[in-house]
Motif scaffolding. Sequence first.
Motif, PDB file in Angstrom:
ATOM      1  N   ILE A  76       0.431   3.706  -1.639  1.00  0.00           N
ATOM      2  CA  ILE A  76      -1.003   3.745  -1.932  1.00  0.00           C
ATOM      3  C   ILE A  76      -1.719   2.752  -1.011  1.00  0.00           C
ATOM      4  CG2 ILE A  76      -0.620   4.433  -4.334  1.00  0.00           C
ATOM      5  CD1 ILE A  76      -1.272   1.501  -5.135  1.00  0.00           C
ATOM      6  N   ALA A  77      -3.038   2.740  -1.091  1.00  0.00           N
ATOM      7  CA  ALA A  77      -3.830   1.793  -0.307  1.00  0.00           C
ATOM      8  C   ALA A  77      -4.787   1.060  -1.225  1.00  0.00           C
ATOM      9  CB  ALA A  77      -4.613   2.520   0.789  1.00  0.00           C
ATOM     10  N   ASP A  78      -5.012  -0.223  -0.920  1.00  0.00           N
ATOM     11  CA  ASP A  78      -6.033  -0.962  -1.657  1.00  0.00           C
ATOM     12  C   ASP A  78      -7.399  -0.604  -1.066  1.00  0.00           C
ATOM     13  OD1 ASP A  78      -6.563  -2.566   0.619  1.00  0.00           O
ATOM     14  OD2 ASP A  78      -5.796  -4.401  -0.292  1.00  0.00           O
ATOM     15  N   PRO A  79      -8.496  -1.111  -1.607  1.00  0.00           N
ATOM     16  CA  PRO A  79      -9.823  -0.723  -1.106  1.00  0.00           C
ATOM     17  C   PRO A  79     -10.065  -1.034   0.368  1.00  0.00           C
ATOM     18  CG  PRO A  79     -10.040  -1.696  -3.269  1.00  0.00           C
ATOM     19  CD  PRO A  79      -8.608  -1.904  -2.849  1.00  0.00           C
ATOM     20  N   GLY A  97      -7.652  -0.737   2.630  1.00  0.00           N
ATOM     21  CA  GLY A  97      -6.692   0.030   3.403  1.00  0.00           C
ATOM     22  C   GLY A  97      -5.318  -0.600   3.548  1.00  0.00           C
ATOM     23  N   HIS A  98      -5.080  -1.761   2.914  1.00  0.00           N
ATOM     24  CA  HIS A  98      -3.755  -2.372   2.977  1.00  0.00           C
ATOM     25  C   HIS A  98      -2.766  -1.529   2.183  1.00  0.00           C
ATOM     26  CE1 HIS A  98      -6.434  -5.942   3.539  1.00  0.00           C
ATOM     27  NE2 HIS A  98      -5.676  -5.984   4.615  1.00  0.00           N
ATOM     28  N   ARG A  99      -1.588  -1.320   2.755  1.00  0.00           N
ATOM     29  CA  ARG A  99      -0.577  -0.506   2.090  1.00  0.00           C
ATOM     30  C   ARG A  99       0.104  -1.268   0.959  1.00  0.00           C
ATOM     31  NH1 ARG A  99       2.870   2.720   6.647  1.00  0.00           N
ATOM     32  NH2 ARG A  99       1.084   3.700   7.641  1.00  0.00           N
ATOM     33  N   ILE A 100       0.318  -0.547  -0.120  1.00  0.00           N
ATOM     34  CA  ILE A 100       1.093  -1.056  -1.258  1.00  0.00           C
ATOM     35  C   ILE A 100       2.152  -0.011  -1.549  1.00  0.00           C
ATOM     36  CG2 ILE A 100       1.050  -1.759  -3.676  1.00  0.00           C
ATOM     37  CD1 ILE A 100      -1.950  -2.466  -3.233  1.00  0.00           C
ATOM     38  N   VAL A 101       3.401  -0.446  -1.623  1.00  0.00           N
ATOM     39  CA  VAL A 101       4.514   0.451  -1.913  1.00  0.00           C
ATOM     40  C   VAL A 101       4.960   0.181  -3.342  1.00  0.00           C
ATOM     41  CG1 VAL A 101       6.821   1.184  -1.235  1.00  0.00           C
ATOM     42  CG2 VAL A 101       5.227   0.329   0.498  1.00  0.00           C
ATOM     43  N   LEU A 102       4.845   1.198  -4.212  1.00  0.00           N
ATOM     44  CA  LEU A 102       5.356   1.089  -5.575  1.00  0.00           C
ATOM     45  C   LEU A 102       6.747   1.696  -5.580  1.00  0.00           C
ATOM     46  CD1 LEU A 102       2.239   2.104  -7.682  1.00  0.00           C
ATOM     47  CD2 LEU A 102       2.968  -0.151  -6.957  1.00  0.00           C
ATOM     48  N   VAL A 103       7.709   0.962  -6.139  1.00  0.00           N
ATOM     49  CA  VAL A 103       9.119   1.350  -6.067  1.00  0.00           C
ATOM     50  C   VAL A 103       9.735   1.391  -7.456  1.00  0.00           C
ATOM     51  CG1 VAL A 103      11.370   0.689  -5.152  1.00  0.00           C
ATOM     52  CG2 VAL A 103       9.310   0.267  -3.802  1.00  0.00           C
ATOM     53  N   GLU A 104      10.476   2.462  -7.710  1.00  0.00           N
ATOM     54  CA  GLU A 104      11.285   2.568  -8.920  1.00  0.00           C
ATOM     55  C   GLU A 104      12.749   2.548  -8.492  1.00  0.00           C
ATOM     56  OE1 GLU A 104      12.327   5.906 -12.309  1.00  0.00           O
ATOM     57  OE2 GLU A 104      10.343   5.937 -11.381  1.00  0.00           O
ATOM     58  N   VAL A 105      13.545   1.708  -9.145  1.00  0.00           N
ATOM     59  CA  VAL A 105      14.976   1.631  -8.858  1.00  0.00           C
ATOM     60  C   VAL A 105      15.710   2.467  -9.910  1.00  0.00           C
ATOM     61  CG1 VAL A 105      16.964   0.113  -8.568  1.00  0.00           C
ATOM     62  CG2 VAL A 105      14.677  -0.701  -7.910  1.00  0.00           C
ATOM     63  N   PRO A 106      16.253   3.636  -9.506  1.00  0.00           N
ATOM     64  CA  PRO A 106      16.956   4.489 -10.474  1.00  0.00           C
ATOM     65  C   PRO A 106      18.184   3.785 -11.062  1.00  0.00           C
ATOM     66  CG  PRO A 106      16.488   5.681  -8.441  1.00  0.00           C
ATOM     67  CD  PRO A 106      16.193   4.240  -8.179  1.00  0.00           C
ATOM     68  N   VAL A 149      -3.908   7.664  -2.447  1.00  0.00           N
ATOM     69  CA  VAL A 149      -2.460   7.862  -2.350  1.00  0.00           C
ATOM     70  C   VAL A 149      -2.159   8.265  -0.913  1.00  0.00           C
ATOM     71  CG1 VAL A 149      -0.478   9.235  -3.127  1.00  0.00           C
ATOM     72  CG2 VAL A 149      -2.217   8.478  -4.779  1.00  0.00           C
ATOM     73  N   LEU A 150      -1.405   7.427  -0.225  1.00  0.00           N
ATOM     74  CA  LEU A 150      -1.049   7.694   1.166  1.00  0.00           C
ATOM     75  C   LEU A 150       0.140   8.634   1.270  1.00  0.00           C
ATOM     76  CD1 LEU A 150      -1.354   4.035   2.487  1.00  0.00           C
ATOM     77  CD2 LEU A 150      -3.032   5.886   2.714  1.00  0.00           C
ATOM     78  N   ARG A 151       1.042   8.548   0.294  1.00  0.00           N
ATOM     79  CA  ARG A 151       2.203   9.436   0.247  1.00  0.00           C
ATOM     80  C   ARG A 151       2.688   9.527  -1.183  1.00  0.00           C
ATOM     81  NH1 ARG A 151       7.843   7.907   2.236  1.00  0.00           N
ATOM     82  NH2 ARG A 151       7.990   7.733   0.003  1.00  0.00           N
TER      83      ARG A 151
END
Length: 128
Positions: A104-107, A109-118, A88-90
Motif C-alpha cells: 500500500i502507499a501512505d498519503p 506515496g511512501h510504500r508500506i508492506v503488510l505481511v502475514e506469516v503463514p 493499494v499498490l499491489r
Amino acid sequence: MEVLSSRVLLRPGDLERSRRFYAETLGLAVYREFGPPDHPGVVFFLGQGFLELSGHSGGPAGERMMLWLQVRDVGREEERLRRAGVTVLREARREPWGLIELWIADPDGHRIVLVEVPPEHPLRRDPR
C-alpha cells in the motif's frame, strides 16, 4: 491494526556496499540472512526494531525505503484499507519465499508492506 512486528526495508543501489557499511562500519548485529547464497538479503537488529537490506533499486533514494509491518490477517486488512480509501499498490498474494504480502502507499506515496506469516513458514518454527 494490530502490528505484530515491523522493520524498515532498504533497497540499496549496491547491496554488498550497504551490507559492509551497516555490518562493519556501524557494527550492527545480524538478526538473520535469507535468499540465495550468492546474493543474500540480511536483517540487522536496530534497537527495538529491524533494518532489512535486500534487493536492488536503481531509482531515487526516496523509492528505496519502505515500512514492513507484520499483521495477523493480510486479507482482512486489505478489505478494511480499501474501504478506507487507501491506495493499494499491489493486492495481497503469497510470495515465492512463503510470506503473504500486500503493498500500500501512505498519503505521500511512501510504500508500506503488510505481511502475514503463514503457520507453516520457517519464521513461525522454533529453530531450537
